[in-house]
Motif scaffolding. Structure first.
Motif, short mmCIF file in Angstrom:
data_model
loop_
_atom_site.label_atom_id
_atom_site.label_comp_id
_atom_site.label_asym_id
_atom_site.label_seq_id
_atom_site.Cartn_x
_atom_site.Cartn_y
_atom_site.Cartn_z
N LEU A 17 1.41 -1.10 -0.21
CA LEU A 17 -0.06 0.03 0.32
C LEU A 17 0.62 0.89 0.12
N ASP A 18 1.74 1.41 1.23
CA ASP A 18 3.03 2.62 0.90
C ASP A 18 3.10 3.02 -0.44
N ILE A 19 3.92 1.59 -0.87
CA ILE A 19 4.70 2.07 -2.36
C ILE A 19 4.32 2.03 -2.85
N LEU A 20 2.52 1.96 -3.37
CA LEU A 20 2.12 2.15 -3.88
C LEU A 20 1.49 3.68 -4.36
N LEU A 21 0.60 4.04 -3.30
CA LEU A 21 0.73 5.41 -2.71
C LEU A 21 1.73 6.69 -3.55
N GLN A 22 3.45 6.18 -3.05
CA GLN A 22 4.23 6.91 -3.29
C GLN A 22 4.33 6.39 -4.64
N GLN A 23 4.13 5.94 -5.58
CA GLN A 23 4.27 5.72 -7.22
C GLN A 23 3.57 6.14 -7.57
N GLY A 24 2.52 6.64 -6.99
CA GLY A 24 0.83 7.89 -7.79
C GLY A 24 0.16 7.18 -7.55
N HIS A 25 -0.64 5.62 -7.00
CA HIS A 25 -1.50 5.16 -7.51
C HIS A 25 -2.82 5.49 -7.02
N SER A 26 -4.07 4.83 -7.66
CA SER A 26 -5.17 5.28 -6.43
C SER A 26 -5.72 3.87 -5.93
N LYS A 120 -6.52 -4.90 -15.88
CA LYS A 120 -4.92 -5.83 -17.07
C LYS A 120 -4.51 -7.02 -16.37
N ARG A 121 -4.22 -6.57 -15.35
CA ARG A 121 -3.01 -7.75 -14.65
C ARG A 121 -3.16 -8.13 -13.12
N VAL A 122 -3.54 -9.24 -12.63
CA VAL A 122 -4.00 -9.95 -11.52
C VAL A 122 -2.28 -10.14 -11.14
N VAL A 123 -1.88 -9.65 -9.52
CA VAL A 123 -0.59 -9.79 -8.96
C VAL A 123 -1.16 -10.61 -8.27
N ILE A 124 -0.69 -11.18 -7.50
CA ILE A 124 -0.87 -12.89 -6.35
C ILE A 124 0.77 -13.40 -5.42
N VAL A 239 13.09 -12.48 1.81
CA VAL A 239 13.82 -11.36 1.69
C VAL A 239 12.89 -10.69 2.06
N ASP A 240 13.22 -8.75 2.18
CA ASP A 240 13.06 -8.28 2.86
C ASP A 240 11.69 -7.27 2.80
N VAL A 241 11.00 -7.36 3.01
CA VAL A 241 9.53 -6.81 2.60
C VAL A 241 9.18 -5.96 2.07
N ARG A 242 10.24 -5.07 1.99
CA ARG A 242 10.08 -3.76 0.59
C ARG A 242 10.16 -3.95 -0.04
N ASP A 243 11.15 -4.70 -0.34
CA ASP A 243 11.60 -5.46 -1.30
C ASP A 243 11.01 -6.04 -2.28
N LEU A 244 9.96 -7.17 -1.98
CA LEU A 244 8.82 -7.89 -2.11
C LEU A 244 7.89 -7.23 -2.48
N ALA A 245 7.21 -5.68 -1.57
CA ALA A 245 6.42 -4.75 -2.10
C ALA A 245 6.60 -4.33 -3.43
N LEU A 246 7.77 -3.85 -3.24
CA LEU A 246 8.08 -3.00 -5.00
C LEU A 246 7.57 -4.20 -6.12
N CYS A 247 8.64 -5.35 -5.34
CA CYS A 247 8.63 -6.52 -6.71
C CYS A 247 6.77 -6.08 -6.70
N HIS A 248 5.55 -6.47 -6.22
CA HIS A 248 4.21 -6.62 -6.47
C HIS A 248 4.32 -5.54 -7.63
N VAL A 249 4.26 -4.38 -6.39
CA VAL A 249 4.05 -2.56 -7.80
C VAL A 249 4.54 -3.31 -9.08
N LEU A 250 5.48 -3.50 -9.01
CA LEU A 250 6.64 -2.99 -10.44
C LEU A 250 5.38 -4.42 -11.73
N ALA A 251 5.09 -5.40 -11.17
CA ALA A 251 4.42 -6.55 -11.57
C ALA A 251 3.33 -5.98 -11.94
N ILE A 252 2.60 -5.21 -11.54
CA ILE A 252 1.46 -4.34 -12.29
C ILE A 252 2.09 -3.20 -13.01
N GLU A 253 3.35 -3.06 -13.13
CA GLU A 253 3.64 -1.72 -13.67
C GLU A 253 4.24 -2.21 -15.37
#
Ligand code: NDP
Length: 339
Positions: A17-26, A120-124, A239-253
């Motif tokens: 959630l934090d990374i999504l918001l930082q990247q400007g997603h809604s 268009k994309r679902v990350v699981i 893996v660190d949770v922040r790196d994993l969270a970033l992977c989730h966001v990159l995987a939708i982008e």
């Protein structure tokens, strides 16, 4: 992008959630109660309702649980599905682990196909639990990668909670890939397969007693539980949770993430290394920590499986944090809730 994030009260989801918001997603995030929604909203006061909103989904194991949540104005373009039980405190493996994981995953895919054509994309969030072969032990001659699948059977799944959890992740991820193959939906998927996830907790959702499962070993070592003997490490990769969270966001982008499975690990760790890092950086806990002569917590003498994380590095381009930084930040976050 307009994104639906499930299980926003979870350890990993809070960072997504934090990374999504930082990247400007809604973002609209699902939680199980209004109380949890209010806690998250309270801690994101600076964010407007157009950027962060909530949908209540009490139990993902119910048929049609996500039917309402997937509908939004403006419509969703991506979904990140993290909600799934991760604990071993269960009496009924089928009801408490398998059903929410499997029905939760197939349920959200069905709801999106039926009612959210703009996605268009679902990350699981799957797991290394769906990759590992627990019957091979430390398997030094093997290299784990996205090509591996846990061979656990339906009978083995209900033998005990540890099997139940690993099976819940394996069967849920398999069901997602089968859904895409059979239903040919309008969206592509990407699955995230992390091993043990360590890293800072968000203070507003946690207490020392009710801590997410994967950080409990750090709390226990800090609290003196490894002083006389260091517990066995278990998986040996993290893996660190922040790196994993970033992977989730990159995987939708990233377009290239479509229909890929990602084995997301930094590399190896042992419980002894965690204790050593705490001892070096937080001398105030020294009395309760193990010394170099304390038994346990070592790597296996016979060696350990190798890991190939090249797909995630190449496709998502993440740089992984090191264990020292991750443990140090986790300890600081636990101190903020009273450790
Ligand atoms: P948490 O326990 O912190 O989060 C789990 C989330 O799922 C919570 O928001 C929880 O809601 C929600 N949830 C569980 N069951 C249900 C249900 N029946 N109905 C609705 N919501 C439900 O765990 P993590 O953040 O660590 O785990 C998130 C995901 O990552 C899971 O899919 C897990 O399997 C996976 N994972 C985690 C790893 C780790 O080491 N942490 C490693 C590999 C994979 P509530 O809090 O309200 O119960």
């Amino acid at each position: 992008m307009r994104v639906l994030l499930t299980g926003g009260s979870g350890f990993i989801a809070a960072h997504v959630l934090d990374i999504l918001l930082q990247q400007g997603h809604s973002v609209v995030t699902t939680v199980r109660s209004q109380e949890k929604a209010s806690k998250i909203a309270e801690n994101h006061k600076q964010v407007g309702k157009d950027k962060l909103d909530f949908a209540i989904v009490e139990d993902i194991a119910q048929e049609g649980a996500f039917d309402k949540a997937v509908v939004s104005d403006p419509p969703f373009e991506a979904v990140i599905h993290t909600a799934s039980p991760f604990h071993f405190n269960v009496t009924d493996v089928q009801k408490e682990l398998l059903d929410p994981a499997i029905i939760g995953t197939t349920g959200i895919l069905k709801s999106i196909k039926k009612s959210a054509p703009s996605v268009k994309r679902v990350v699981i969030t799957s797991s290394f639990a769906s990759i590992v072969n627990p019957y091979k032990g430390t398997w030094p001659e093997h290299t784990y990668s996205e090509a591996d699948w846990n061979p656990i059977s339906a009978e083995q799944a209900v033998e005990n909670p540890a099997n139940g959890y690993r099976a819940s992740k394996t069967f849920a991820e398999k069901a997602a890939w089968e859904f895409v193959e059979q239903e040919k939906p309008n969206f592509s998927i990407a699955t995230m397969c992390p091993p043990l996830v360590l890293g800072p907790i968000v203070h507003y959702l946690n207490s020392l007693d009710a801590l997410n499962t994967s950080n409990q070993r750090i709390r226990d070592i800090m609290m003196g539980k490894a002083k006389d003997e260091i517990p066995a490490t278990g998986t040996f990769i993290w893996v660190d949770v922040r790196d994993l969270a970033l992977c989730h966001v990159l995987a939708i982008e990233k377009e290239e993430a479509a229909n890929k499975r990602f084995f997301i690990t930094t590399g190896y760790f042992s419980n002894r290394e965690i204790a050593d890092i705490i001892s070096k950086n937080f001398p105030q806990y020294k009395d309760g920590l193990p010394s170099s002569s304390t038994p346990g917590g070592e790597y296996p003498k016979e060696g350990i499986f190798k890991v190939d994380n090249s797909n995630v590095v190449k496709t998502l381009g993440v740089k992984f944090r090191n264990l020292d930084d991750s443990i140090t930040d986790t300890v600081k976050s636990l101190q903020a809730v009273g450790a």
